[in-house]
Design a protein around this motif. Structure first.
Motif, mmCIF file in Angstrom:
data_model
loop_
_atom_site.group_PDB
_atom_site.id
_atom_site.type_symbol
_atom_site.label_atom_id
_atom_site.label_comp_id
_atom_site.label_asym_id
_atom_site.label_seq_id
_atom_site.Cartn_x
_atom_site.Cartn_y
_atom_site.Cartn_z
ATOM 1 N N TYR A 132 27.016 30.130 33.658
ATOM 2 C CA TYR A 132 26.909 29.406 34.896
ATOM 3 C C TYR A 132 25.673 30.344 35.639
ATOM 4 N N THR A 133 25.987 31.349 36.004
ATOM 5 C CA THR A 133 25.313 32.274 36.715
ATOM 6 C C THR A 133 23.853 32.413 36.396
ATOM 7 N N GLY A 134 23.509 32.188 34.960
ATOM 8 C CA GLY A 134 21.882 32.297 34.413
ATOM 9 C C GLY A 134 22.010 33.663 33.726
ATOM 10 N N GLU A 135 23.082 34.633 34.061
ATOM 11 C CA GLU A 135 22.826 35.967 33.434
ATOM 12 C C GLU A 135 23.002 36.000 31.890
ATOM 13 N N GLY A 136 23.763 35.223 31.430
ATOM 14 C CA GLY A 136 24.145 35.322 29.743
ATOM 15 C C GLY A 136 24.883 36.455 29.603
ATOM 16 N N LEU A 137 25.014 36.654 28.150
ATOM 17 C CA LEU A 137 25.758 38.028 27.712
ATOM 18 C C LEU A 137 24.975 39.190 27.921
ATOM 19 N N ARG A 138 23.947 39.113 28.874
ATOM 20 C CA ARG A 138 23.333 40.262 29.146
ATOM 21 C C ARG A 138 24.265 41.526 29.665
ATOM 22 N N ARG A 139 24.984 41.086 30.729
ATOM 23 C CA ARG A 139 25.624 41.672 31.495
ATOM 24 C C ARG A 139 26.919 42.481 30.526
ATOM 25 N N LYS A 140 27.352 43.553 30.982
ATOM 26 C CA LYS A 140 28.636 44.375 30.412
ATOM 27 C C LYS A 140 29.798 43.768 30.557
ATOM 28 N N LEU A 141 30.474 42.949 29.695
ATOM 29 C CA LEU A 141 31.520 42.433 29.739
ATOM 30 C C LEU A 141 32.554 42.854 30.369
ATOM 31 N N PRO A 142 33.078 44.097 30.219
ATOM 32 C CA PRO A 142 34.245 44.636 30.960
ATOM 33 C C PRO A 142 34.042 44.612 32.379
ATOM 34 N N ALA A 143 32.848 44.721 32.714
ATOM 35 C CA ALA A 143 32.769 44.739 34.555
ATOM 36 C C ALA A 143 32.977 43.465 35.183
ATOM 37 N N LEU A 144 33.412 42.358 34.559
ATOM 38 C CA LEU A 144 33.711 41.224 34.901
ATOM 39 C C LEU A 144 35.187 40.964 34.722
ATOM 40 N N ASP A 145 35.926 40.793 35.805
ATOM 41 C CA ASP A 145 37.384 40.885 35.565
ATOM 42 C C ASP A 145 37.577 39.306 35.789
ATOM 43 N N VAL A 146 38.338 38.636 34.606
ATOM 44 C CA VAL A 146 38.917 37.214 34.843
ATOM 45 C C VAL A 146 40.186 37.363 34.606
ATOM 46 N N SER A 147 40.916 38.390 35.054
ATOM 47 C CA SER A 147 42.507 38.289 34.906
ATOM 48 C C SER A 147 43.252 37.384 35.825
ATOM 49 N N GLU A 148 42.695 37.237 36.939
ATOM 50 C CA GLU A 148 43.347 35.992 38.041
ATOM 51 C C GLU A 148 43.349 34.655 37.363
ATOM 52 N N ILE A 149 42.174 34.381 36.463
ATOM 53 C CA ILE A 149 42.166 32.842 36.039
ATOM 54 C C ILE A 149 43.229 32.811 34.946
ATOM 55 N N LEU A 150 43.574 34.037 34.042
ATOM 56 C CA LEU A 150 44.534 34.039 33.077
ATOM 57 C C LEU A 150 45.926 33.927 34.002
ATOM 58 N N ARG A 151 45.804 34.409 35.218
ATOM 59 C CA ARG A 151 47.117 34.112 35.808
ATOM 60 C C ARG A 151 47.248 32.948 36.415
ATOM 61 N N GLY A 152 46.489 31.953 36.320
ATOM 62 C CA GLY A 152 46.694 30.650 36.862
ATOM 63 C C GLY A 152 45.526 30.104 38.084
ATOM 64 N N GLU A 153 44.813 31.193 38.379
ATOM 65 C CA GLU A 153 43.884 30.861 39.647
ATOM 66 C C GLU A 153 42.761 29.834 39.014
#
Length: 188
Positions: A132-153
């Motif tokens: 979506y952002t256009g970055e692709g998997l070039r970014r360090k994945l652990p820096a992106l926190d998606v835990s709120e989505i897992l909790r229903g956000e």
């Protein structure tokens, strides 16, 4: 709009074949939404994100795996990912997880649950968001926190997130316009 196609069990696992089917699904969506008869030319930006140079108002993204294809079409930026839920791999989890996500996985293991589905969700959310952002998997994945989505956000950094489990696969899309995140199952 999101278009989902479940590939037949006997379908080829060949990447080229899956990509051809993804483009057919994209054309199907363009026919439904814009009445287009042919697929416009596709180019990629400097980060590899596909776009239509002749149709700049139409954004799209697709993903495929052996068992399915997910295609998103929007008037704004969109990213999509689909993956088969695979057995849990701690090594992969350590490579991709933020510390909050890791805590969720560890809690599931402590409760005697199999964290395979959660790890797959983490992966597809991150991949869809970075597409979506256009970055692709070039970014360090652990820096992106998606835990709120897992909790229903439903929002990640002001971005609408669609996340579903369907037929042993995890489907995710991220888009500027949350209304674009309705799914339609089709045969192509």
């Amino acid at each position: 709009m999101l278009y989902y196609y479940k590939r037949p069990a006997e379908a080829s696992s060949e990447h080229t074949k899956q990509k051809e089917e993804a483009k057919r699904l994209l054309l199907f969506g363009l026919q439904q939404e814009y009445g287009m008869e042919t697929l416009p030319g596709i180019e990629r930006d400097e980060n590899g994100k596909p776009f239509f140079p002749e149709e700049p108002k139409i954004q799209f993204n697709y993903s495929h795996c052996r068992r399915g294809i997910l295609c998103g079409i929007s008037s704004g930026s969109i990213g999509a990912d689909i993956e088969t839920i695979r057995p849990y791999q701690e090594r992969l989890a350590r490579k991709v997880c933020h510390c909050r996500e890791w805590e969720l996985l560890e809690k599931e293991k402590a409760e005697g649950k199999n964290p395979a589905e959660t790890l797959t969700k983490i992966w597809v959310i991150k991949e869809a968001y970075l597409k979506y952002t256009g970055e692709g998997l070039r970014r360090k994945l652990p820096a992106l926190d998606v835990s709120e989505i897992l909790r229903g956000e439903r929002m990640l950094r002001n971005t609408a997130v669609f996340l579903k489990i369907r037929e042993g696969m995890c489907l995710c899309a991220c888009a500027e316009h949350g209304g674009d995140l309705k799914i339609r199952t089709v045969n192509i």
